[in-house]
Scaffold this motif. Structure first.
Motif, mmCIF file in Angstrom:
data_model
loop_
_atom_site.group_PDB
_atom_site.id
_atom_site.type_symbol
_atom_site.label_atom_id
_atom_site.label_comp_id
_atom_site.label_asym_id
_atom_site.label_seq_id
_atom_site.Cartn_x
_atom_site.Cartn_y
_atom_site.Cartn_z
ATOM 1 N N TRP A 67 0.842 -1.198 0.000
ATOM 2 C CA TRP A 67 0.000 0.000 0.000
ATOM 3 C C TRP A 67 0.878 1.249 0.000
ATOM 4 C CZ3 TRP A 67 -3.338 -2.191 4.550
ATOM 5 C CH2 TRP A 67 -4.169 -3.206 4.058
ATOM 6 N N LEU A 68 0.884 1.962 -1.111
ATOM 7 C CA LEU A 68 1.736 3.134 -1.285
ATOM 8 C C LEU A 68 0.943 4.360 -1.716
ATOM 9 C CD1 LEU A 68 4.611 1.389 -3.319
ATOM 10 C CD2 LEU A 68 4.431 1.646 -0.833
ATOM 11 N N PHE A 69 -0.368 4.340 -1.625
ATOM 12 C CA PHE A 69 -1.183 5.404 -2.205
ATOM 13 C C PHE A 69 -1.013 6.729 -1.452
ATOM 14 C CE2 PHE A 69 -3.925 2.915 0.634
ATOM 15 C CZ PHE A 69 -4.534 3.888 1.426
ATOM 16 N N ASN A 70 -1.372 7.811 -2.146
ATOM 17 C CA ASN A 70 -1.305 9.169 -1.599
ATOM 18 C C ASN A 70 0.105 9.539 -1.131
ATOM 19 O OD1 ASN A 70 -4.498 8.546 -0.888
ATOM 20 N ND2 ASN A 70 -4.097 10.678 -1.415
ATOM 21 N N ASN A 71 1.031 9.500 -2.066
ATOM 22 C CA ASN A 71 2.387 9.971 -1.845
ATOM 23 C C ASN A 71 2.825 10.745 -3.081
ATOM 24 O OD1 ASN A 71 3.738 9.022 0.790
ATOM 25 N ND2 ASN A 71 2.648 7.183 0.130
ATOM 26 N N ASN A 72 4.128 10.914 -3.254
ATOM 27 C CA ASN A 72 4.669 11.614 -4.423
ATOM 28 C C ASN A 72 5.645 10.734 -5.195
ATOM 29 O OD1 ASN A 72 3.374 14.203 -3.869
ATOM 30 N ND2 ASN A 72 4.765 14.347 -2.122
ATOM 31 N N PHE A 73 5.387 9.437 -5.223
ATOM 32 C CA PHE A 73 6.270 8.521 -5.936
ATOM 33 C C PHE A 73 6.244 8.818 -7.437
ATOM 34 C CE2 PHE A 73 5.323 5.760 -2.174
ATOM 35 C CZ PHE A 73 6.633 5.684 -1.706
ATOM 36 N N THR A 74 7.368 8.597 -8.083
ATOM 37 C CA THR A 74 7.505 8.840 -9.517
ATOM 38 C C THR A 74 8.086 7.599 -10.201
ATOM 39 O OG1 THR A 74 9.706 9.802 -9.133
ATOM 40 C CG2 THR A 74 7.834 11.323 -9.191
ATOM 41 N N GLY A 75 8.304 7.729 -11.512
ATOM 42 C CA GLY A 75 8.881 6.638 -12.274
ATOM 43 C C GLY A 75 7.860 5.572 -12.597
ATOM 44 N N ALA A 76 8.336 4.485 -13.145
ATOM 45 C CA ALA A 76 7.467 3.374 -13.542
ATOM 46 C C ALA A 76 7.289 2.399 -12.385
ATOM 47 C CB ALA A 76 8.059 2.664 -14.747
ATOM 48 N N LEU A 77 6.176 1.710 -12.385
ATOM 49 C CA LEU A 77 6.035 0.582 -11.469
ATOM 50 C C LEU A 77 7.073 -0.467 -11.855
ATOM 51 C CD1 LEU A 77 2.141 0.237 -11.418
ATOM 52 C CD2 LEU A 77 3.595 1.262 -9.653
ATOM 53 N N PRO A 78 7.737 -1.094 -10.885
ATOM 54 C CA PRO A 78 8.788 -2.062 -11.227
ATOM 55 C C PRO A 78 8.294 -3.124 -12.201
ATOM 56 C CG PRO A 78 8.793 -1.616 -8.877
ATOM 57 C CD PRO A 78 7.569 -0.952 -9.434
ATOM 58 N N ALA A 79 9.066 -3.365 -13.232
ATOM 59 C CA ALA A 79 8.665 -4.316 -14.271
ATOM 60 C C ALA A 79 8.470 -5.720 -13.721
ATOM 61 C CB ALA A 79 9.707 -4.319 -15.385
ATOM 62 N N GLU A 80 9.175 -6.049 -12.617
ATOM 63 C CA GLU A 80 9.093 -7.389 -12.042
ATOM 64 C C GLU A 80 7.926 -7.553 -11.072
ATOM 65 O OE1 GLU A 80 11.242 -9.971 -12.891
ATOM 66 O OE2 GLU A 80 11.683 -8.493 -14.443
ATOM 67 N N LEU A 81 7.146 -6.501 -10.857
ATOM 68 C CA LEU A 81 6.083 -6.557 -9.866
ATOM 69 C C LEU A 81 5.111 -7.696 -10.173
ATOM 70 C CD1 LEU A 81 4.905 -5.148 -7.369
ATOM 71 C CD2 LEU A 81 3.533 -3.724 -8.910
ATOM 72 N N VAL B 202 -1.662 1.808 -5.227
ATOM 73 C CA VAL B 202 -0.662 2.849 -5.514
ATOM 74 C C VAL B 202 -1.317 4.111 -6.059
ATOM 75 C CG1 VAL B 202 1.208 1.188 -5.868
ATOM 76 C CG2 VAL B 202 -0.205 1.872 -7.811
ATOM 77 N N ASP B 203 -2.579 4.346 -5.749
ATOM 78 C CA ASP B 203 -3.319 5.498 -6.267
ATOM 79 C C ASP B 203 -2.665 6.813 -5.849
ATOM 80 O OD1 ASP B 203 -6.271 4.041 -6.796
ATOM 81 O OD2 ASP B 203 -5.164 3.259 -5.089
ATOM 82 N N ASP B 204 -2.978 7.860 -6.647
ATOM 83 C CA ASP B 204 -2.636 9.244 -6.301
ATOM 84 C C ASP B 204 -1.156 9.435 -6.014
ATOM 85 O OD1 ASP B 204 -5.352 10.215 -6.512
ATOM 86 O OD2 ASP B 204 -5.754 9.128 -4.668
ATOM 87 N N ASN B 205 -0.364 9.061 -6.991
ATOM 88 C CA ASN B 205 1.063 9.353 -7.018
ATOM 89 C C ASN B 205 1.374 9.966 -8.380
ATOM 90 O OD1 ASN B 205 2.643 8.302 -4.520
ATOM 91 N ND2 ASN B 205 1.158 6.673 -4.914
ATOM 92 N N ASN B 206 2.615 9.885 -8.806
ATOM 93 C CA ASN B 206 3.009 10.378 -10.127
ATOM 94 C C ASN B 206 3.671 9.281 -10.948
ATOM 95 O OD1 ASN B 206 2.286 13.261 -9.901
ATOM 96 N ND2 ASN B 206 3.797 13.256 -8.248
ATOM 97 N N PHE B 207 3.173 8.052 -10.789
ATOM 98 C CA PHE B 207 3.723 6.944 -11.554
ATOM 99 C C PHE B 207 3.402 7.114 -13.034
ATOM 100 C CE2 PHE B 207 3.188 4.690 -7.396
ATOM 101 C CZ PHE B 207 4.542 4.438 -7.184
ATOM 102 N N SER B 208 4.318 6.678 -13.865
ATOM 103 C CA SER B 208 4.131 6.707 -15.312
ATOM 104 C C SER B 208 4.538 5.346 -15.874
ATOM 105 C CB SER B 208 4.964 7.829 -15.938
ATOM 106 O OG SER B 208 6.331 7.673 -15.606
ATOM 107 N N GLY B 209 4.453 5.221 -17.201
ATOM 108 C CA GLY B 209 4.837 3.964 -17.824
ATOM 109 C C GLY B 209 3.725 2.939 -17.799
ATOM 110 N N PRO B 210 4.035 1.719 -18.227
ATOM 111 C CA PRO B 210 2.997 0.688 -18.388
ATOM 112 C C PRO B 210 2.680 -0.044 -17.098
ATOM 113 C CG PRO B 210 5.102 -0.174 -19.113
ATOM 114 C CD PRO B 210 5.351 1.259 -18.722
ATOM 115 N N ILE B 211 1.554 -0.740 -17.118
ATOM 116 C CA ILE B 211 1.225 -1.679 -16.044
ATOM 117 C C ILE B 211 2.111 -2.907 -16.206
ATOM 118 C CG2 ILE B 211 -0.581 -3.158 -15.088
ATOM 119 C CD1 ILE B 211 -2.627 -1.126 -16.196
ATOM 120 N N PRO B 212 2.821 -3.336 -15.159
ATOM 121 C CA PRO B 212 3.710 -4.502 -15.304
ATOM 122 C C PRO B 212 2.944 -5.715 -15.826
ATOM 123 C CG PRO B 212 4.104 -3.390 -13.221
ATOM 124 C CD PRO B 212 2.885 -2.757 -13.814
ATOM 125 N N PRO B 213 3.457 -6.350 -16.857
ATOM 126 C CA PRO B 213 2.700 -7.444 -17.494
ATOM 127 C C PRO B 213 2.526 -8.681 -16.627
ATOM 128 C CG PRO B 213 4.909 -7.270 -18.428
ATOM 129 C CD PRO B 213 4.730 -6.076 -17.548
#
Length: 496
Positions: free
Chosen positions: A319-333, A345-356
């Motif tokens: 649970w990481l929601f409501n922070n200021n995290f950036t970058g992509a979600l780890p590809a290995e997630l 992980v809602d309400d952050n600044n994550f970008s990139g794709p959803i890990p497959p």
């Protein structure tokens, strides 16, 4: 937040260890003197009568030749509907080492002479009653006490410093009492044998008590729902036996600092949510191989999620929601986390794709990532995740056709994809029977409306490309519908 770990009791193995300490039920001195045993017996029979001869105590007095050590419930009267005030007649039972009166209807103030229960007492549980007033300083006279539970009452005042004299104490439970604003006494630094301490929701203030970092036996530390300030001391991560650390809903600030390798590798649950913490997630958290819960939500954390966090082998809740995290979600997630069930992980600044591989182990129940800048399409592996019941990806930049399997192969209760703008696809005539909430507004879905959704209550699909006539079967096919928004489409006809 849908959390279940908060407010859990001490591990069962510890509880039963405490029970084992309660025997024998009579002191050696009393056992050696027949008159003392008779007095003890009469005192216990008096207790039985005072509490209305409950059925649980039927064996008390069953035959003169039976030792009272064989009477059931001599040491444990929890959850037996006992009422009245504190049973001061227990003072006569000087050999009792275990008193459990938890989960009853006792009320009134704890007596100022409670220390008369005697130094034989090892275990005192008065929790989940209606005791009022302050904790008597005389509790400190119970010098050999190892377990003290006063939680879930109506105790007031502040926590007395005399509790710090109970140097044999291993478990202390004070949570959920309406104490006045105060601090944990400095004398608590003397409690070097503490394994478990619960002081959640006790109106505590002041800086994080650094003396907890010196308690090498600590396994369960719960300071949650108070007003603690300052930073989390880096030495806390050196407690090798620490398993549960709950600091949520305080006023803690600063970075989480780990000096060198983390030694608290027994950590199972870590919850520091709803504080004012900042900085990045320490890379060394990736070595917490036993961690099942990592809750950092509603803080000011920033930076990227270390790839090692995505590889924690025991993690269940992330649970990481409501922070200021950036970058992509780890590809290995998801790929190396066979127990992973809940990612928020809602309400952050994550970008990139959803890990497959986010649902590679087919254990995922919840994935919520609204309010970010995720892009790309919804991966097929997520759409075919048969355990998934909650998917929330609203307010992102997702595009492409939503896999048809999302409507047929999942067990979704709630699906929120609104405000992505470029999601496409068609909806089947019959939606999965368990679906209760469906928000698809402001995308580019096309084709006709579905006509059957047995449990659907909220259906919002405004500002899409849905066409055709509004089906007459809509009313009968969606009998539980409470909210419907079809505005801004290409539909004809009227809503039946």
């Amino acid at each position: 937040m849908a959390s279940w770990p908060r407010g859990l009791a001490c591990p069962r193995v510890l509880f039963w260890a405490c029970l084992a300490l309660a025997l024998p039920c009579l002191s050696r001195h009393a056992a050696a003197q027949p008159g003392a045993v008779v007095d003890e017996k009469q005192s216990l029979l008096q207790i039985k009568r005072a509490w209305g001869d409950p059925a649980q105590l039927a064996s008390w007095g069953a035959g003169d030749g039976i030792s009272i050590c064989n009477w059931t419930y001599v040491l444990n009267l929890s959850n037996t509907s006992v009422g009245g005030g504190f049973p001061a007649f227990l003072y006569k039972c000087t050999g009792i080492t275990h008193i459990d009166l938890a989960h009853n209807q006792l009320h009134g103030e704890l007596p100022a002479d409670i220390g008369r229960l005697g130094e034989s007492l090892l275990y005192l549980a008065l929790d989940h009653n209606n005791f009022t007033g302050e904790i008597p300083a005389a509790v400190s006279k119970l010098k050999n006490l190892r377990y003290l539970a006063l939680n879930e009452n109506q105790l007031t005042g502040t926590i007395p410093p005399e509790l710090g004299e109970l140097t044999n104490l291993e478990t202390l439970k004070l949570e959920n009492n309406p104490f006045g604003v105060g601090m944990l006494p400095e004398s608590f630094r003397n409690l070097r044998k503490l394994r478990c301490i619960w002081v959640a929701n006790c109106t505590l203030a002041g800086e994080f008590p650094n003396y907890f970092t010196e308690m090498s036996e600590m396994e369960w530390l719960d300071l949650s729902m108070n007003g603690f300030t300052g930073s989390i001391p880096s030495e806390i991560w050196n407690l090798q036996k620490l398993q549960y650390l709950y600091l949520y809903i305080n006023k803690l600030s600063g970075n989480i600092v780990v000096n060198g390798a983390i030694r608290a590798t027994s950590l199972t649950e870590l919850d520091v949510s709803e504080n004012q913490l900042s900085g990045t997630i320490p890379e060394s958290f990736g070595s917490l191989s036993n961690l099942s819960l990592l809750n950092l939500c509603q803080n000011n954390f920033s930076g990227e999620i270390p790839s090692s966090i995505a590889q924690l082998p025991s993690v269940i809740f992330l649970w990481l929601f409501n922070n200021n995290f950036t970058g992509a979600l780890p590809a290995e997630l998801g790929k190396q986390t066979p127990l992973l069930r809940d990612i928020q992980v809602d309400d952050n600044n994550f970008s990139g794709p959803i890990p497959p591989g986010i649902c590679d182990h087919q254990q995922l129940w919840v994935f919520t990532a609204s309010g970010n800048r995720l892009n790309g399409s919804i991966p097929d592996s997520l759409a075919t995740c048969r355990t998934l019941i909650w998917l929330q990806l609203a307010d992102n930049e997702l595009s492409g056709e939503v896999p048809a399997a999302l409507w047929t192969e999942t067990k979704l209760l709630n699906l929120l994809l609104q405000n992505n703008g470029q999601l496409t696809g068609t909806l089947p005539e019959k939606l999965y029977w368990n679906l209760t909430t469906l928000y698809l507004d402001n995308n580019r879905f096309s084709g006709p409306l579905p006509v059957v959704a047995a449990r659907l209550r909220k259906f919002h699909i405004s500002n899409n490309l849905i066409s055709g006539s509004v089906p007459a079967e809509l009313v009968t096919g969606m009998p539980q519908l409470q909210e419907l928004n079809l505005a801004g489409n290409l539909l004809s006809g009227v809503i039946p």
